[in-house]
Design an enzyme around this catalytic site. Sequence first.
Site, short mmCIF file in Angstrom:
data_model
loop_
_atom_site.label_atom_id
_atom_site.label_comp_id
_atom_site.label_asym_id
_atom_site.label_seq_id
_atom_site.Cartn_x
_atom_site.Cartn_y
_atom_site.Cartn_z
N MET A 1 16.60 -15.68 -15.42
CA MET A 1 15.56 -16.49 -16.06
C MET A 1 16.20 -17.72 -16.69
O MET A 1 15.61 -18.34 -17.59
CB MET A 1 14.80 -15.67 -17.10
CG MET A 1 14.04 -14.51 -16.46
SD MET A 1 12.62 -13.94 -17.42
CE MET A 1 13.42 -13.45 -18.93
N HIS B 1 24.72 -17.80 -18.89
CA HIS B 1 25.93 -17.54 -19.68
C HIS B 1 26.95 -16.82 -18.79
O HIS B 1 26.69 -16.57 -17.60
CB HIS B 1 25.60 -16.75 -20.95
CG HIS B 1 24.81 -15.49 -20.70
ND1 HIS B 1 25.31 -14.42 -20.00
CD2 HIS B 1 23.53 -15.16 -21.04
CE1 HIS B 1 24.39 -13.46 -19.94
NE2 HIS B 1 23.30 -13.89 -20.55
N GLY C 1 27.78 -13.84 -18.51
CA GLY C 1 27.29 -12.62 -17.85
C GLY C 1 26.64 -12.94 -16.50
O GLY C 1 26.92 -12.28 -15.49
N HIS C 2 25.80 -13.98 -16.48
CA HIS C 2 25.19 -14.38 -15.20
C HIS C 2 26.27 -14.83 -14.21
O HIS C 2 26.20 -14.53 -13.01
CB HIS C 2 24.22 -15.55 -15.41
CG HIS C 2 23.05 -15.26 -16.30
ND1 HIS C 2 22.84 -15.90 -17.49
CD2 HIS C 2 22.02 -14.38 -16.16
CE1 HIS C 2 21.72 -15.46 -18.05
NE2 HIS C 2 21.21 -14.53 -17.27
N LYS D 1 23.74 -4.55 -18.13
CA LYS D 1 23.25 -4.64 -19.51
C LYS D 1 21.79 -4.21 -19.56
O LYS D 1 21.34 -3.56 -20.49
CB LYS D 1 23.40 -6.06 -20.03
CG LYS D 1 23.36 -6.14 -21.52
CD LYS D 1 22.69 -7.40 -21.97
CE LYS D 1 21.36 -7.21 -22.51
NZ LYS D 1 20.52 -8.28 -22.70
N GLN E 1 16.33 -1.66 -16.10
CA GLN E 1 15.77 -2.66 -15.16
C GLN E 1 16.44 -2.52 -13.80
O GLN E 1 15.78 -2.56 -12.75
CB GLN E 1 15.99 -4.06 -15.72
CG GLN E 1 15.75 -5.17 -14.71
CD GLN E 1 15.85 -6.56 -15.31
OE1 GLN E 1 14.91 -7.04 -15.91
NE2 GLN E 1 17.00 -7.22 -15.15
N ARG F 1 19.22 -14.27 -25.19
CA ARG F 1 18.51 -14.19 -26.47
C ARG F 1 19.46 -14.15 -27.67
O ARG F 1 19.00 -14.27 -28.81
CB ARG F 1 17.59 -12.97 -26.48
CG ARG F 1 16.36 -13.15 -25.57
CD ARG F 1 15.36 -12.02 -25.74
NE ARG F 1 14.10 -12.29 -25.11
CZ ARG F 1 13.69 -11.75 -23.95
NH1 ARG F 1 14.48 -10.92 -23.29
NH2 ARG F 1 12.51 -12.05 -23.44
O1 PAF Z 1 17.00 -9.87 -16.16
C1 PAF Z 1 16.36 -10.93 -15.97
O2 PAF Z 1 16.83 -12.04 -16.24
C2 PAF Z 1 14.95 -10.85 -15.43
O3 PAF Z 1 14.30 -9.70 -15.88
C3 PAF Z 1 14.88 -10.94 -13.89
C4 PAF Z 1 15.58 -9.77 -13.23
C5 PAF Z 1 15.51 -12.24 -13.42
C6 PAF Z 1 13.42 -10.94 -13.43
O4 PAF Z 1 12.69 -11.98 -13.99
#
Ligand code: PAF
Length: 278
Positions: A30, A34, A36-37, A149, A153, A187
């Site tokens: 989203m 950072h 982590g991504h 993390k 999900q 966040r």
């Molecule tokens: O973890 C996230 O950033 C979101 O939940 C995702 C997987 C991109 C879905 O919008």
Amino acid sequence: MDIIRTKADLRNRVNSWRSAGETVALTPTMGAIHEGHLSLVRLGLERADRCVGTIFVNPRQFGPNEDFATYPRDEDGDFAKFETAGCSAVYAPGPEEIYAPGYKTEVIVHDISEVMEGASRPGFFTGVATVVSKLLIQAMPDIAIFGEKDYQQLAVIKTMARDLDLPMEILGAPTVREADGLALSSRNAYLSTDERQIAPALHAAIVAAAAAVQSGIAPAVAAEQARKAVLAAGFQQVDYIDIRDQDSFETATDPGENLRIFAAAKLGSCRLIDNIGI
Ligand code: PAF
């Protein structure tokens, strides 16, 4: 790095790589990118020839009183980070590419999405499963990577992809942490200087609880100790600290195999989540 705005252009790009015999990894995000991504991108590039980052702040996974309007957005900064990490393209669609007028379909994963995050944030996992299934179908990558993390999900997405016969591998990547243990999250930007000092107490509490369970303490007792430690550190509210089987998400009654401790707690305007294997 290509900046792609439409699903048609995304498909064409991925198809052209595939026709040339290249494999493709997708790292959905989203934004507010950072380290982590970027670790997801690096893992993607170890496993595939190309990596596509996606940026879409998905309105359907935010509750009415959550932070959709204020979620950190920095598209140009995010593009630069994805490019430096080696992405070949970034897909940053407008809302109409994902939810066209008249959009009516939702993807619901039962059972494992009803506890913890699902109980605290009604509709969250339906929003996640819906948008991720769409991103996967639009891109058709060979592999898609999500951070551990957000472990629940990740489990929901793996289950959704399996149940819908989506023909790609869903891979989890280890949580990236600050030196003091705080899990990286977009966040974390909401934390004040004082709250940032308190925040690592969540990770410290679950590490202590995991060690307690390993030494034979009952999971319920260890989880309660962690809850008390987090509140004593200065968090205002604990949504849950649960020790569960990391596949079925059933609550653990005894110390044993395949357990994980999951936590969510509020500190000021920030809700932090974390988890570790036991
Ligand atoms: O973890 C996230 O950033 C979101 O939940 C995702 C997987 C991109 C879905 O919008």
